[in-house]
Write a protein that holds these residues in place. Structure first.
Motif, PDB file in Angstrom:
ATOM      1  N   GLU A  45       0.809  -1.217   0.000  1.00  0.00           N
ATOM      2  CA  GLU A  45       0.000   0.000   0.000  1.00  0.00           C
ATOM      3  C   GLU A  45       0.847   1.274   0.000  1.00  0.00           C
ATOM      4  O   GLU A  45       0.315   2.370  -0.049  1.00  0.00           O
ATOM      5  CB  GLU A  45      -0.963  -0.009   1.185  1.00  0.00           C
ATOM      6  CG  GLU A  45      -2.051  -1.058   1.041  1.00  0.00           C
ATOM      7  CD  GLU A  45      -3.054  -1.026   2.165  1.00  0.00           C
ATOM      8  OE1 GLU A  45      -3.113  -0.012   2.889  1.00  0.00           O
ATOM      9  OE2 GLU A  45      -3.760  -2.026   2.328  1.00  0.00           O
ATOM     10  N   SER A  46       2.143   1.117   0.085  1.00  0.00           N
ATOM     11  CA  SER A  46       3.038   2.270   0.119  1.00  0.00           C
ATOM     12  C   SER A  46       4.370   1.877  -0.508  1.00  0.00           C
ATOM     13  O   SER A  46       4.839   0.753  -0.337  1.00  0.00           O
ATOM     14  CB  SER A  46       3.236   2.705   1.575  1.00  0.00           C
ATOM     15  OG  SER A  46       4.391   3.485   1.734  1.00  0.00           O
ATOM     16  N   LYS A  47       4.987   2.807  -1.231  1.00  0.00           N
ATOM     17  CA  LYS A  47       6.315   2.544  -1.787  1.00  0.00           C
ATOM     18  C   LYS A  47       7.314   2.305  -0.659  1.00  0.00           C
ATOM     19  O   LYS A  47       8.203   1.462  -0.768  1.00  0.00           O
ATOM     20  CB  LYS A  47       6.771   3.720  -2.649  1.00  0.00           C
ATOM     21  CG  LYS A  47       6.030   3.842  -3.952  1.00  0.00           C
ATOM     22  CD  LYS A  47       6.528   5.042  -4.740  1.00  0.00           C
ATOM     23  CE  LYS A  47       5.672   5.258  -5.974  1.00  0.00           C
ATOM     24  NZ  LYS A  47       6.092   6.458  -6.709  1.00  0.00           N
ATOM     25  N   LEU A  48       7.162   3.057   0.428  1.00  0.00           N
ATOM     26  CA  LEU A  48       8.070   2.930   1.562  1.00  0.00           C
ATOM     27  C   LEU A  48       8.012   1.531   2.160  1.00  0.00           C
ATOM     28  O   LEU A  48       9.041   0.883   2.348  1.00  0.00           O
ATOM     29  CB  LEU A  48       7.742   3.973   2.639  1.00  0.00           C
ATOM     30  CG  LEU A  48       8.567   3.900   3.911  1.00  0.00           C
ATOM     31  CD1 LEU A  48      10.018   4.273   3.642  1.00  0.00           C
ATOM     32  CD2 LEU A  48       7.972   4.810   4.980  1.00  0.00           C
ATOM     33  N   THR A  49       6.825   1.032   2.450  1.00  0.00           N
ATOM     34  CA  THR A  49       6.707  -0.288   3.079  1.00  0.00           C
ATOM     35  C   THR A  49       7.070  -1.410   2.110  1.00  0.00           C
ATOM     36  O   THR A  49       7.607  -2.428   2.524  1.00  0.00           O
ATOM     37  CB  THR A  49       5.306  -0.505   3.673  1.00  0.00           C
ATOM     38  OG1 THR A  49       4.323  -0.236   2.674  1.00  0.00           O
ATOM     39  CG2 THR A  49       5.091   0.386   4.879  1.00  0.00           C
ATOM     40  N   SER A  50       6.822  -1.226   0.820  1.00  0.00           N
ATOM     41  CA  SER A  50       7.267  -2.213  -0.167  1.00  0.00           C
ATOM     42  C   SER A  50       8.783  -2.312  -0.161  1.00  0.00           C
ATOM     43  O   SER A  50       9.352  -3.401  -0.185  1.00  0.00           O
ATOM     44  CB  SER A  50       6.799  -1.832  -1.567  1.00  0.00           C
ATOM     45  OG  SER A  50       5.428  -1.998  -1.709  1.00  0.00           O
ATOM     46  N   LEU A  51       9.431  -1.165  -0.123  1.00  0.00           N
ATOM     47  CA  LEU A  51      10.889  -1.113  -0.123  1.00  0.00           C
ATOM     48  C   LEU A  51      11.476  -1.710   1.161  1.00  0.00           C
ATOM     49  O   LEU A  51      12.529  -2.331   1.141  1.00  0.00           O
ATOM     50  CB  LEU A  51      11.345   0.341  -0.285  1.00  0.00           C
ATOM     51  CG  LEU A  51      12.827   0.607  -0.407  1.00  0.00           C
ATOM     52  CD1 LEU A  51      13.389  -0.050  -1.660  1.00  0.00           C
ATOM     53  CD2 LEU A  51      13.087   2.100  -0.459  1.00  0.00           C
ATOM     54  N   LEU A  52      10.783  -1.540   2.275  1.00  0.00           N
ATOM     55  CA  LEU A  52      11.299  -1.998   3.568  1.00  0.00           C
ATOM     56  C   LEU A  52      10.808  -3.380   3.980  1.00  0.00           C
ATOM     57  O   LEU A  52      11.128  -3.848   5.069  1.00  0.00           O
ATOM     58  CB  LEU A  52      10.911  -0.995   4.656  1.00  0.00           C
ATOM     59  CG  LEU A  52      11.482   0.405   4.515  1.00  0.00           C
ATOM     60  CD1 LEU A  52      10.998   1.293   5.641  1.00  0.00           C
ATOM     61  CD2 LEU A  52      13.001   0.361   4.477  1.00  0.00           C
ATOM     62  N   GLN A  53      10.048  -4.039   3.132  1.00  0.00           N
ATOM     63  CA  GLN A  53       9.454  -5.326   3.505  1.00  0.00           C
ATOM     64  C   GLN A  53      10.502  -6.316   4.009  1.00  0.00           C
ATOM     65  O   GLN A  53      10.295  -6.986   5.017  1.00  0.00           O
ATOM     66  CB  GLN A  53       8.699  -5.928   2.322  1.00  0.00           C
ATOM     67  CG  GLN A  53       8.034  -7.246   2.651  1.00  0.00           C
ATOM     68  CD  GLN A  53       7.169  -7.772   1.514  1.00  0.00           C
ATOM     69  OE1 GLN A  53       6.991  -7.104   0.511  1.00  0.00           O
ATOM     70  NE2 GLN A  53       6.642  -8.948   1.690  1.00  0.00           N
ATOM     71  N   HIS A  54      11.633  -6.413   3.337  1.00  0.00           N
ATOM     72  CA  HIS A  54      12.673  -7.353   3.755  1.00  0.00           C
ATOM     73  C   HIS A  54      13.238  -7.009   5.136  1.00  0.00           C
ATOM     74  O   HIS A  54      13.675  -7.882   5.869  1.00  0.00           O
ATOM     75  CB  HIS A  54      13.813  -7.382   2.726  1.00  0.00           C
ATOM     76  CG  HIS A  54      14.688  -6.172   2.789  1.00  0.00           C
ATOM     77  ND1 HIS A  54      14.324  -4.961   2.231  1.00  0.00           N
ATOM     78  CD2 HIS A  54      15.891  -5.969   3.376  1.00  0.00           C
ATOM     79  CE1 HIS A  54      15.278  -4.074   2.459  1.00  0.00           C
ATOM     80  NE2 HIS A  54      16.236  -4.661   3.148  1.00  0.00           N
ATOM     81  N   ALA A  55      13.223  -5.734   5.485  1.00  0.00           N
ATOM     82  CA  ALA A  55      13.834  -5.291   6.739  1.00  0.00           C
ATOM     83  C   ALA A  55      12.885  -5.392   7.930  1.00  0.00           C
ATOM     84  O   ALA A  55      13.309  -5.688   9.042  1.00  0.00           O
ATOM     85  CB  ALA A  55      14.328  -3.854   6.599  1.00  0.00           C
ATOM     86  N   ILE A  56      11.591  -5.157   7.708  1.00  0.00           N
ATOM     87  CA  ILE A  56      10.671  -5.145   8.854  1.00  0.00           C
ATOM     88  C   ILE A  56       9.846  -6.408   8.980  1.00  0.00           C
ATOM     89  O   ILE A  56       9.243  -6.634  10.017  1.00  0.00           O
ATOM     90  CB  ILE A  56       9.740  -3.906   8.825  1.00  0.00           C
ATOM     91  CG1 ILE A  56       8.930  -3.843   7.547  1.00  0.00           C
ATOM     92  CG2 ILE A  56      10.514  -2.643   9.039  1.00  0.00           C
ATOM     93  CD1 ILE A  56       7.987  -2.655   7.466  1.00  0.00           C
ATOM     94  N   GLY A  57       9.840  -7.246   7.961  1.00  0.00           N
ATOM     95  CA  GLY A  57       9.017  -8.444   8.042  1.00  0.00           C
ATOM     96  C   GLY A  57       9.815  -9.726   7.975  1.00  0.00           C
ATOM     97  O   GLY A  57       9.257 -10.805   7.964  1.00  0.00           O
ATOM     98  N   GLY A  58      11.116  -9.621   7.942  1.00  0.00           N
ATOM     99  CA  GLY A  58      11.948 -10.807   7.810  1.00  0.00           C
ATOM    100  C   GLY A  58      12.473 -11.300   9.148  1.00  0.00           C
ATOM    101  O   GLY A  58      11.867 -11.099  10.192  1.00  0.00           O
ATOM    102  N   LYS A  59      13.632 -11.934   9.071  1.00  0.00           N
ATOM    103  CA  LYS A  59      14.255 -12.498  10.266  1.00  0.00           C
ATOM    104  C   LYS A  59      15.204 -11.516  10.942  1.00  0.00           C
ATOM    105  O   LYS A  59      15.923 -11.870  11.844  1.00  0.00           O
ATOM    106  CB  LYS A  59      15.042 -13.756   9.896  1.00  0.00           C
ATOM    107  CG  LYS A  59      14.186 -14.893   9.430  1.00  0.00           C
ATOM    108  CD  LYS A  59      15.031 -16.133   9.246  1.00  0.00           C
ATOM    109  CE  LYS A  59      15.319 -16.313   7.783  1.00  0.00           C
ATOM    110  NZ  LYS A  59      16.101 -17.509   7.499  1.00  0.00           N
TER     111      LYS A  59
END
Length: 136
Positions: free
Chosen positions: A92-106
């Motif tokens: 829903e946001s370019k920011l969260t798409s870009l950060l998905q690996h950092a905030i939703g990973g291990k």
């Protein structure tokens, strides 16, 4: 009033580190092991008061975009903190798409909140602390 020198944008720096090492041992013969690590540094723009920007259409649009991306980031953090099998709105946001690996990973996430010492910023500081506390 807004800081006239502010960039009014989020900044993202992603450092990718790759370590290669040759495997030694019986039956390995020339194998190479690779380990990749990412360090993501993000400087989020502060939320903007739309009313302070009504006289300037460009700044008003920037404020709306900044607030929208911060709102979606908050929704993503909330969804992840519930530890449920619910949809996480990364796209829903370019920011969260870009950060998905950092905030939703291990990985690990650390949030630093910058506050203003003056009494007139009490409400802004409180909002910032509540936002950061939700990510904890």
């Amino acid at each position: 009033a807004m800081n006239i020198a502010s960039s009014r944008s989020h900044s993202v720096l992603i450092l990718s580190l790759l370590r290669r090492s040759q495997l030694l041992g019986e039956g390995v013969e020339g194998g190479i092991a690779e380990v990749t690590s990412n360090l993501t540094l993000v400087d989020l723009a502060g939320s903007e008061k739309a009313a302070a920007n009504e006289n300037n259409a460009e700044r008003f649009k920037e404020a709306v975009n900044i607030n929208q991306s911060l709102f979606v980031l908050r929704r993503v953090i909330t969804a992840l903190s519930r530890n449920a099998d619910e949809h996480v709105p990364y796209r829903e946001s370019k920011l969260t798409s870009l950060l998905q690996h950092a905030i939703g990973g291990k990985g690990f996430m650390i949030m630093l909140a910058c506050l203003a010492p003056a009494d007139k910023y009490y409400e802004d500081n409180l909002s910032t602390l509540q936002y950061a506390a939700q990510a904890a």
